[in-house]
Design a protein around this motif. Sequence first.
Motif, PDB file in Angstrom:
ATOM      1  N   LYS A  21      13.393   0.761   0.610  1.00  0.00           N
ATOM      2  CA  LYS A  21      12.047   0.412   1.074  1.00  0.00           C
ATOM      3  C   LYS A  21      11.777   0.802   2.528  1.00  0.00           C
ATOM      4  O   LYS A  21      10.696   1.331   2.823  1.00  0.00           O
ATOM      5  N   PRO A  22      12.701   0.614   3.459  1.00  0.00           N
ATOM      6  CA  PRO A  22      12.400   1.019   4.843  1.00  0.00           C
ATOM      7  C   PRO A  22      12.077   2.516   4.972  1.00  0.00           C
ATOM      8  O   PRO A  22      11.327   2.909   5.861  1.00  0.00           O
ATOM      9  N   TYR A  23      12.611   3.317   4.086  1.00  0.00           N
ATOM     10  CA  TYR A  23      12.400   4.762   4.135  1.00  0.00           C
ATOM     11  C   TYR A  23      11.200   5.210   3.307  1.00  0.00           C
ATOM     12  O   TYR A  23      10.683   6.304   3.510  1.00  0.00           O
ATOM     13  N   ARG A  24      10.791   4.385   2.347  1.00  0.00           N
ATOM     14  CA  ARG A  24       9.766   4.809   1.378  1.00  0.00           C
ATOM     15  C   ARG A  24       8.608   3.824   1.275  1.00  0.00           C
ATOM     16  O   ARG A  24       7.946   3.740   0.239  1.00  0.00           O
ATOM     17  N   LYS A  25       8.399   3.084   2.324  1.00  0.00           N
ATOM     18  CA  LYS A  25       7.384   2.033   2.300  1.00  0.00           C
ATOM     19  C   LYS A  25       5.996   2.569   1.960  1.00  0.00           C
ATOM     20  O   LYS A  25       5.277   1.973   1.153  1.00  0.00           O
ATOM     21  N   ASP A  26       5.606   3.693   2.561  1.00  0.00           N
ATOM     22  CA  ASP A  26       4.274   4.249   2.305  1.00  0.00           C
ATOM     23  C   ASP A  26       4.105   4.685   0.852  1.00  0.00           C
ATOM     24  O   ASP A  26       3.070   4.430   0.235  1.00  0.00           O
ATOM     25  N   LYS A  27       5.119   5.336   0.307  1.00  0.00           N
ATOM     26  CA  LYS A  27       5.046   5.779  -1.091  1.00  0.00           C
ATOM     27  C   LYS A  27       4.974   4.582  -2.038  1.00  0.00           C
ATOM     28  O   LYS A  27       4.231   4.599  -3.016  1.00  0.00           O
ATOM     29  N   ALA A  32       1.783   0.793  -5.512  1.00  0.00           N
ATOM     30  CA  ALA A  32       1.194  -0.520  -5.785  1.00  0.00           C
ATOM     31  C   ALA A  32      -0.299  -0.394  -6.051  1.00  0.00           C
ATOM     32  O   ALA A  32      -0.828  -0.984  -6.997  1.00  0.00           O
ATOM     33  N   GLU A  33      -0.946   0.416  -5.239  1.00  0.00           N
ATOM     34  CA  GLU A  33      -2.392   0.568  -5.371  1.00  0.00           C
ATOM     35  C   GLU A  33      -2.772   1.434  -6.566  1.00  0.00           C
ATOM     36  O   GLU A  33      -3.593   1.051  -7.397  1.00  0.00           O
ATOM     37  N   ARG A  34      -2.163   2.614  -6.672  1.00  0.00           N
ATOM     38  CA  ARG A  34      -2.583   3.584  -7.686  1.00  0.00           C
ATOM     39  C   ARG A  34      -2.084   3.264  -9.089  1.00  0.00           C
ATOM     40  O   ARG A  34      -2.792   3.493 -10.070  1.00  0.00           O
ATOM     41  N   VAL A  35      -0.867   2.770  -9.194  1.00  0.00           N
ATOM     42  CA  VAL A  35      -0.297   2.508 -10.523  1.00  0.00           C
ATOM     43  C   VAL A  35      -0.599   1.095 -11.010  1.00  0.00           C
ATOM     44  O   VAL A  35      -0.965   0.888 -12.160  1.00  0.00           O
ATOM     45  N   PHE A  36      -0.470   0.120 -10.087  1.00  0.00           N
ATOM     46  CA  PHE A  36      -0.592  -1.280 -10.501  1.00  0.00           C
ATOM     47  C   PHE A  36      -1.910  -1.928 -10.082  1.00  0.00           C
ATOM     48  O   PHE A  36      -2.149  -3.084 -10.398  1.00  0.00           O
ATOM     49  N   VAL A  42       0.295  -8.725   1.032  1.00  0.00           N
ATOM     50  CA  VAL A  42       0.844  -8.759   2.388  1.00  0.00           C
ATOM     51  C   VAL A  42       1.849  -7.630   2.575  1.00  0.00           C
ATOM     52  O   VAL A  42       1.847  -6.941   3.586  1.00  0.00           O
ATOM     53  N   ASP A  43       2.708  -7.432   1.587  1.00  0.00           N
ATOM     54  CA  ASP A  43       3.707  -6.359   1.623  1.00  0.00           C
ATOM     55  C   ASP A  43       3.490  -5.499   0.376  1.00  0.00           C
ATOM     56  O   ASP A  43       4.005  -5.803  -0.697  1.00  0.00           O
ATOM     57  N   MET A  44       2.703  -4.455   0.529  1.00  0.00           N
ATOM     58  CA  MET A  44       2.341  -3.616  -0.620  1.00  0.00           C
ATOM     59  C   MET A  44       3.560  -2.963  -1.264  1.00  0.00           C
ATOM     60  O   MET A  44       3.625  -2.836  -2.481  1.00  0.00           O
ATOM     61  N   ILE A  49       7.335  -3.045  -6.148  1.00  0.00           N
ATOM     62  CA  ILE A  49       8.637  -3.329  -6.762  1.00  0.00           C
ATOM     63  C   ILE A  49       8.530  -4.534  -7.690  1.00  0.00           C
ATOM     64  O   ILE A  49       9.063  -4.515  -8.810  1.00  0.00           O
ATOM     65  N   ASN A  50       7.828  -5.561  -7.263  1.00  0.00           N
ATOM     66  CA  ASN A  50       7.646  -6.749  -8.108  1.00  0.00           C
ATOM     67  C   ASN A  50       6.894  -6.416  -9.388  1.00  0.00           C
ATOM     68  O   ASN A  50       7.247  -6.910 -10.472  1.00  0.00           O
ATOM     69  N   GLN A  51       5.853  -5.606  -9.268  1.00  0.00           N
ATOM     70  CA  GLN A  51       5.083  -5.213 -10.451  1.00  0.00           C
ATOM     71  C   GLN A  51       5.928  -4.378 -11.411  1.00  0.00           C
ATOM     72  O   GLN A  51       5.842  -4.531 -12.624  1.00  0.00           O
TER      73      GLN A  51
END
Length: 108
Positions: A21-27, A32-36, A42-44, A49-51
Amino acid sequence: CGIDQGITLALIMPQLLRVLKPYRKDKLARMAERVFGVKNAVDMAEEAINQMSYFFNVTLGINPKLSAHGVTQENMIQISKVWAGGKTLGPEKALGEKEILEILKAVY
């Protein structure tokens, strides 16, 4: 261990992404937005990952624990050695044998 590749990915991917996650946070945030369809978490990245976990575990009904699929602690040690192969993996070089074993332990 005899687990299908798709099941293995469903078990490992969420924890692997938490490590990366620290390396791929933006992706992950875009996922989160596009797929789910998540808009304002708060933490997209964590929400993606949760979704994903929810989809694998609840929607598909996959038990999220390696132990439920016949993997033993001895298997995890062997797996981490084979997967790492004495190297550091990933584009970020963030995954060595130790990190892989920690991922496996987290989903045991």
